[in-house]
Write an enzyme that holds these catalytic residues in place. Structure first.
Site, PDB file in Angstrom:
ATOM      1  N   GLY A 256       0.816  -1.221  -0.001  1.00 16.64           N
ATOM      2  CA  GLY A 256      -0.133  -0.065   0.107  1.00 16.64           C
ATOM      3  C   GLY A 256       0.904   1.395  -0.025  1.00 16.64           C
ATOM      4  O   GLY A 256       0.166   2.418   0.148  1.00 16.64           O
ATOM      5  N   THR A 257       2.025   1.160  -0.420  1.00 18.71           N
ATOM      6  CA  THR A 257       2.996   2.539  -0.257  1.00 18.71           C
ATOM      7  C   THR A 257       3.107   3.217  -1.774  1.00 18.71           C
ATOM      8  O   THR A 257       3.541   4.248  -1.882  1.00 18.71           O
ATOM      9  CB  THR A 257       4.337   2.166   0.177  1.00 18.71           C
ATOM     10  OG1 THR A 257       5.021   1.182  -0.764  1.00 18.71           O
ATOM     11  CG2 THR A 257       4.409   1.453   1.650  1.00 18.71           C
ATOM     12  N   LEU A 258       2.787   2.153  -2.563  1.00 16.87           N
ATOM     13  CA  LEU A 258       2.984   2.960  -4.101  1.00 16.87           C
ATOM     14  C   LEU A 258       1.277   3.142  -4.772  1.00 16.87           C
ATOM     15  O   LEU A 258       1.345   3.828  -5.777  1.00 16.87           O
ATOM     16  CB  LEU A 258       3.976   2.197  -4.756  1.00 16.87           C
ATOM     17  CG  LEU A 258       5.014   1.579  -4.466  1.00 16.87           C
ATOM     18  CD1 LEU A 258       5.648   0.670  -5.312  1.00 16.87           C
ATOM     19  CD2 LEU A 258       5.863   2.898  -4.193  1.00 16.87           C
ATOM     20  N   TYR A 452       9.144 -21.985   9.771  1.00 15.67           N
ATOM     21  CA  TYR A 452       8.118 -21.076  10.496  1.00 15.67           C
ATOM     22  C   TYR A 452       8.188 -21.689  12.018  1.00 15.67           C
ATOM     23  O   TYR A 452       8.183 -22.871  12.187  1.00 15.67           O
ATOM     24  CB  TYR A 452       6.998 -21.619   9.923  1.00 15.67           C
ATOM     25  CG  TYR A 452       5.524 -20.837  10.362  1.00 15.67           C
ATOM     26  CD1 TYR A 452       5.353 -19.517   9.573  1.00 15.67           C
ATOM     27  CD2 TYR A 452       4.887 -20.747  11.424  1.00 15.67           C
ATOM     28  CE1 TYR A 452       4.104 -18.796   9.807  1.00 15.67           C
ATOM     29  CE2 TYR A 452       3.980 -19.922  11.932  1.00 15.67           C
ATOM     30  CZ  TYR A 452       3.405 -19.012  10.844  1.00 15.67           C
ATOM     31  OH  TYR A 452       2.351 -18.203  11.339  1.00 15.67           O
TER      32      TYR A 452
END
Length: 534
Positions: A256-258, A452
């Site tokens: 969601g940064t670009l 994991y």
């Protein structure tokens, strides 16, 4: 069903009654303690600050300032998020929660926030476990969380090419429901499947159902469409292309940064008809790792190839196997797969593995008839789906119960695994006095596994977040020092930033910063994630 504002999933599915008693008894046997329970606070009693911004009249109908809405969008679903919610510690909350109805609304919201310097956090299902959706901005600017839940439709299906154009806000189950009439499936099932969205999977490069071959959502993308503050970006829909750097790869993992991903063409498969599965026990963990590597490098491409160490097998599958248990599964829409399972079992026997006498799956005639079950695999799968709820129940009882993951090449696994487990044990001993660390492989590649890890330790009510942060810092340092990645599929968010900054090459950091500046000149998109806000 009612979504929990403070913890995982649905309120109706929380761990209660006999299931809770059994869980607490099992934990007490591993790490003795009182385990007194605590109730989550009422949202109405949180005293959230008043919103610092009001939406213009043209967008007001899309925006909510309801305290419950704002609280539910303040954190993700990591252990530290759940504990802070339990304590009513919501010092960072969005000022407004916006729910666009279509892509035009997304454009209008970004235009408004760009003009006013308001931070924007794209929100899918909110299942981030790395601080990716938390409105924690260093400059304390107003924040609007853009919840894409209304963009939830399959818009087109190309049966010939086996692909579909899908809106980003669709949750996993609803996506599969819409594909089912076409006998097609995305076949991407992360643990968060029920409570996460396509856009979230793309933005975080999520890992899904397949333990081999199609492990990441990246492998299933044909093209992506996203809204940026300077315009809409849409890549050409192609099976492959050598035309320069991939525009899709720029958005995959961008968190969601670009830009705000609004839809994507996704590669689909026919729904599987043939399945075969079983489990294999080992007396020695090194032999189990070698067997798993042999299967991963064989070209058999099992859908499931998860190695559980002794502690993981005991806690989540109820099996006592000193070297661990390998859970294997094969599936196909085109042909029987029993022979692939049998060849994989031959490889396991070569390393001392003892296959279960039980076999699960469908008959080789493809009729869907059940050919018996695999109790170990079935028990682990059932526990796997309940793990987030169990984590929340333990958090309410002052237990530290959290996971972290990485990936490395096979030649580095022994050293990394030893370093990580020792760092975890020493950190747990320092901050809690005791604890248990478990390990499983979630995905395996011909060139390396994705380990994991699980942490179970008694905490002090009121201090468990700080205690976990100390443990997390110790294991993250061990991962970074010994050649692993700071995240294989959990994403970077805000919590992994210090180690991500060290992992990425400096020239790439420069290029990413330039891309951010070009696409988001006002710096409004998820500030502080991947890059320093500025």
């Amino acid at each position: 069903m009612t979504r929990s504002w403070w913890g995982w999933g649905n309120v109706e599915d929380e761990i209660r009654g006999a299931e809770l008693d059994t869980l607490l008894d099992r934990v007490r046997a591993l790490v003795p303690g009182e385990l007194a329970g605590h109730e989550p606070p009422d949202v109405a009693a949180l005293g959230l600050p008043e919103p610092r911004v009001s939406a213009p009249a043209s967008l007001a109908a899309l925006c909510s300032a309801d305290p419950g809405d704002r609280a539910a969008h303040a954190h993700g679903k990591a252990f530290r998020d759940v504990v802070r919610n339990l304590h009513g510690d919501l010092r960072h909350v969005p000022d407004l929660v916006a729910r666009p109805r279509d892509e035009r609304d997304v454009v209008d919201l970004l235009d408004w926030c760009t003009r006013e310097g308001i931070a924007v956090i794209a929100f899918g299902g909110g299942s981030s476990v790395v601080g990716g959706v938390e409105p924690r901005c260093s400059d304390d600017r107003p924040v609007v969380t853009v919840d894409l839940g209304r963009l939830n439709r399959v818009l087109e299906v190309d049966v010939t090419s086996r692909a579909a154009r899908v809106q980003a806000g669709v949750f996993g189950p609803h996506l599969e429901e819409q594909l089912a009439p076409h006998d097609l499936t995305l076949r991407h099932f992360p643990q968060s499947f029920e409570f996460s969205t396509l856009g979230g999977w793309l933005a975080t490069r999520a890992g899904g159902h397949y333990a081999t071959l199609y492990t990441h959502i990246d492998d299933l993308v044909q093209s992506i469409r996203a809204v940026t503050p300077i315009g809409v970006s849409e890549s050409r829909r192609l099976p492959g292309s050598g035309a320069g750097p991939s525009p899709d790869r720029l958005l995959l993992g961008s968190e969601g940064t670009l830009g705000v991903i609004t839809e994507a063409w996704m590669r689909l498969q026919r729904r599987p008809r043939w399945r075969a599965r079983t489990s294999v026990r080992f007396a020695d963990h090194a032999a189990a790792v070698a067997a798993t590597r042999a299967v991963a490098q064989s070209g058999l491409n099992p859908a499931n190839c998860r190695l559980l160490d002794a502690a993981e097998a005991l806690i989540h599958a109820g099996v006592n196997a000193p070297g661990g248990v390998l859970v294997l599964g094969f599936e196909s829409a085109d042909h029987p797969v029993r022979d692939r399972l049998e060849r994989a079992l031959e490889l396991c026997r070569d390393h001392g593995g003892v296959p279960s006498a039980e076999r699960g799956g469908n008959g080789d005639d493809g009729t869907g008839g059940t050919a018996g079950g695999d109790a170990v695999g079935d028990t682990w799968r059932a526990s796997f789906l309940r793990m987030p709820y169990q984590r929340d129940a333990l958090a309410r009882h002052a237990m530290i119960a959290e996971t972290f993951e990485t990936a490395c090449t096979w030649d580095r696994f022994d050293e990394l695994h030893h370093a990580v487990t020792e760092a975890a044990r020493q950190a747990m001993h320092k901050v809690t006095g005791t604890g248990v660390v478990t390990c499983r492989f979630t995905h395996v590649y011909p060139d390396g596994p994705a380990p994991y890890y699980g942490i179970y330790a008694p905490g002090r009510w009121g201090s468990t977040v700080a205690q976990w942060d100390d443990i997390k810092a110790a294991v993250s340092e061990a991962i970074a020092t010994h050649g692993g990645t700071i995240t294989h599929h959990h994403a970077v968010g805000r919590d992994h930033r210090p180690w991500y900054d060290r992992q990425r090459p400096a020239p790439f950091a420069t290029a990413l910063t330039a891309a951010k500046t070009a696409l988001d000149p006002a710096g409004i998109l998820n500030p502080g994630v991947l890059l320093a806000a500025g």
